[in-house]
Design a protein around this motif. Sequence first.
Motif, PDB file in Angstrom:
ATOM      1  N   GLY A 107       0.831  -1.200   0.000  1.00  0.00           N
ATOM      2  CA  GLY A 107       0.000   0.000   0.000  1.00  0.00           C
ATOM      3  C   GLY A 107       0.861   1.242   0.000  1.00  0.00           C
ATOM      4  N   TYR A 108       0.282   2.334   0.494  1.00  0.00           N
ATOM      5  CA  TYR A 108       0.973   3.618   0.492  1.00  0.00           C
ATOM      6  C   TYR A 108       0.388   4.483   1.602  1.00  0.00           C
ATOM      7  N   PRO A 109       0.989   5.640   1.888  1.00  0.00           N
ATOM      8  CA  PRO A 109       0.527   6.454   3.015  1.00  0.00           C
ATOM      9  C   PRO A 109      -0.991   6.639   3.041  1.00  0.00           C
ATOM     10  N   ASP A 110      -1.534   6.451   4.224  1.00  0.00           N
ATOM     11  CA  ASP A 110      -2.970   6.506   4.520  1.00  0.00           C
ATOM     12  C   ASP A 110      -3.754   5.332   3.951  1.00  0.00           C
ATOM     13  N   LYS A 111      -3.111   4.467   3.172  1.00  0.00           N
ATOM     14  CA  LYS A 111      -3.774   3.276   2.624  1.00  0.00           C
ATOM     15  C   LYS A 111      -2.818   2.086   2.649  1.00  0.00           C
ATOM     16  N   TYR A 112      -2.132   1.913   3.781  1.00  0.00           N
ATOM     17  CA  TYR A 112      -1.222   0.778   3.908  1.00  0.00           C
ATOM     18  C   TYR A 112      -2.016  -0.518   3.964  1.00  0.00           C
ATOM     19  N   ASN A 113      -1.421  -1.575   3.439  1.00  0.00           N
ATOM     20  CA  ASN A 113      -2.020  -2.903   3.493  1.00  0.00           C
ATOM     21  C   ASN A 113      -2.157  -3.335   4.952  1.00  0.00           C
ATOM     22  N   ALA A 114      -3.246  -4.038   5.254  1.00  0.00           N
ATOM     23  CA  ALA A 114      -3.519  -4.474   6.634  1.00  0.00           C
ATOM     24  C   ALA A 114      -2.385  -5.313   7.215  1.00  0.00           C
ATOM     25  N   ALA A 115      -1.659  -6.037   6.364  1.00  0.00           N
ATOM     26  CA  ALA A 115      -0.574  -6.891   6.848  1.00  0.00           C
ATOM     27  C   ALA A 115       0.616  -6.088   7.373  1.00  0.00           C
ATOM     28  N   VAL A 116       0.800  -4.863   6.898  1.00  0.00           N
ATOM     29  CA  VAL A 116       1.940  -4.047   7.331  1.00  0.00           C
ATOM     30  C   VAL A 116       1.534  -2.878   8.217  1.00  0.00           C
ATOM     31  N   LYS A 117       0.276  -2.529   8.194  1.00  0.00           N
ATOM     32  CA  LYS A 117      -0.195  -1.311   8.864  1.00  0.00           C
ATOM     33  C   LYS A 117       0.187  -1.222  10.344  1.00  0.00           C
ATOM     34  N   PRO A 118      -0.054  -2.252  11.157  1.00  0.00           N
ATOM     35  CA  PRO A 118       0.312  -2.102  12.583  1.00  0.00           C
ATOM     36  C   PRO A 118       1.805  -1.835  12.779  1.00  0.00           C
ATOM     37  N   GLU A 119       2.649  -2.601  12.108  1.00  0.00           N
ATOM     38  CA  GLU A 119       4.100  -2.476  12.285  1.00  0.00           C
ATOM     39  C   GLU A 119       4.632  -1.152  11.753  1.00  0.00           C
ATOM     40  N   ILE A 120       4.082  -0.680  10.644  1.00  0.00           N
ATOM     41  CA  ILE A 120       4.608   0.553  10.054  1.00  0.00           C
ATOM     42  C   ILE A 120       4.345   1.754  10.963  1.00  0.00           C
ATOM     43  N   TYR A 121       3.245   1.699  11.722  1.00  0.00           N
ATOM     44  CA  TYR A 121       2.959   2.793  12.648  1.00  0.00           C
ATOM     45  C   TYR A 121       3.685   2.635  13.981  1.00  0.00           C
ATOM     46  N   ILE A 122       3.922   1.410  14.408  1.00  0.00           N
ATOM     47  CA  ILE A 122       4.633   1.172  15.666  1.00  0.00           C
ATOM     48  C   ILE A 122       6.140   1.357  15.498  1.00  0.00           C
ATOM     49  N   ASN A 123       6.670   0.863  14.378  1.00  0.00           N
ATOM     50  CA  ASN A 123       8.113   0.876  14.149  1.00  0.00           C
ATOM     51  C   ASN A 123       8.388   1.305  12.700  1.00  0.00           C
ATOM     52  N   PRO A 124       8.154   2.575  12.393  1.00  0.00           N
ATOM     53  CA  PRO A 124       8.275   3.007  11.004  1.00  0.00           C
ATOM     54  C   PRO A 124       9.713   2.996  10.480  1.00  0.00           C
ATOM     55  N   PRO A 125       9.875   2.597   9.229  1.00  0.00           N
ATOM     56  CA  PRO A 125      11.181   2.709   8.591  1.00  0.00           C
ATOM     57  C   PRO A 125      11.391   4.147   8.119  1.00  0.00           C
ATOM     58  N   ASN A 126      12.570   4.439   7.595  1.00  0.00           N
ATOM     59  CA  ASN A 126      12.801   5.728   6.941  1.00  0.00           C
ATOM     60  C   ASN A 126      12.344   5.694   5.490  1.00  0.00           C
ATOM     61  N   LEU A 127      12.432   4.487   4.901  1.00  0.00           N
ATOM     62  CA  LEU A 127      12.088   4.285   3.494  1.00  0.00           C
ATOM     63  C   LEU A 127      11.246   3.027   3.378  1.00  0.00           C
ATOM     64  N   PHE A 128      10.039   3.174   2.834  1.00  0.00           N
ATOM     65  CA  PHE A 128       9.128   2.049   2.636  1.00  0.00           C
ATOM     66  C   PHE A 128       8.925   1.863   1.139  1.00  0.00           C
ATOM     67  N   ILE A 129       9.237   0.658   0.647  1.00  0.00           N
ATOM     68  CA  ILE A 129       9.166   0.366  -0.784  1.00  0.00           C
ATOM     69  C   ILE A 129       8.177  -0.757  -1.011  1.00  0.00           C
ATOM     70  N   SER A 130       7.283  -0.547  -1.972  1.00  0.00           N
ATOM     71  CA  SER A 130       6.364  -1.613  -2.378  1.00  0.00           C
ATOM     72  C   SER A 130       6.211  -1.590  -3.888  1.00  0.00           C
ATOM     73  N   GLY A 131       5.598  -2.636  -4.398  1.00  0.00           N
ATOM     74  CA  GLY A 131       5.292  -2.747  -5.823  1.00  0.00           C
ATOM     75  C   GLY A 131       3.812  -3.025  -5.975  1.00  0.00           C
ATOM     76  N   HIS A 132       3.475  -4.011  -6.793  1.00  0.00           N
ATOM     77  CA  HIS A 132       2.144  -4.586  -6.954  1.00  0.00           C
ATOM     78  C   HIS A 132       1.156  -3.751  -7.764  1.00  0.00           C
ATOM     79  N   SER A 133       1.034  -2.477  -7.492  1.00  0.00           N
ATOM     80  CA  SER A 133      -0.022  -1.669  -8.113  1.00  0.00           C
ATOM     81  C   SER A 133       0.268  -1.313  -9.572  1.00  0.00           C
ATOM     82  N   HIS A 134       1.521  -1.406  -9.993  1.00  0.00           N
ATOM     83  CA  HIS A 134       1.972  -0.954 -11.307  1.00  0.00           C
ATOM     84  C   HIS A 134       1.836   0.562 -11.445  1.00  0.00           C
TER      85      HIS A 134
END
Length: 164
Positions: free
Chosen positions: A85-112
Amino acid sequence: MTKIGLLSDTHGYLDPAVFKHFADVDEIWHAGDFGNIALADEVAAFKPLRGVYGNIDGKDVRIVYPENLRFFCEEVDVWMTHIGGYPDKYNAAVKPEIYINPPNLFISGHSHILKVMFDKKINCLHLNPGAAGKQGWHKTQTLMRFCIDKKNITDLEVIELAKP
């Protein structure tokens, strides 16, 4: 300084121009949907490769590449996953961790869909390089290049390849 080439969603097709555009990078990062292990091996033979598997990748890719990859590149905490996903629409599988322990850089694909977004809530840069392969509904094949210099992410470039 570390120069990075970033791509995703090759779906079994590696445009020869990737080698030209990534000739001067230190590492290549692939955000999933390689398509097959032969493609991953070809990239890894060219430059050091970090990658994650995507939803279309089979067991051959999944036994080599994880679903999530969290690592440091210089002083930047990086988290790469295919369906993030992306800001404000993170995938449910990553959402809890990204808010508890955010990285400096988050990279995803999938959407094209190529995206460069900064999430002010967690002080994190989100990158999605779009799709480098021919399969999918995207209109242009895309890649990214950027540099990591200690804590700084600089010189971000979007590269357009061919139209699928």
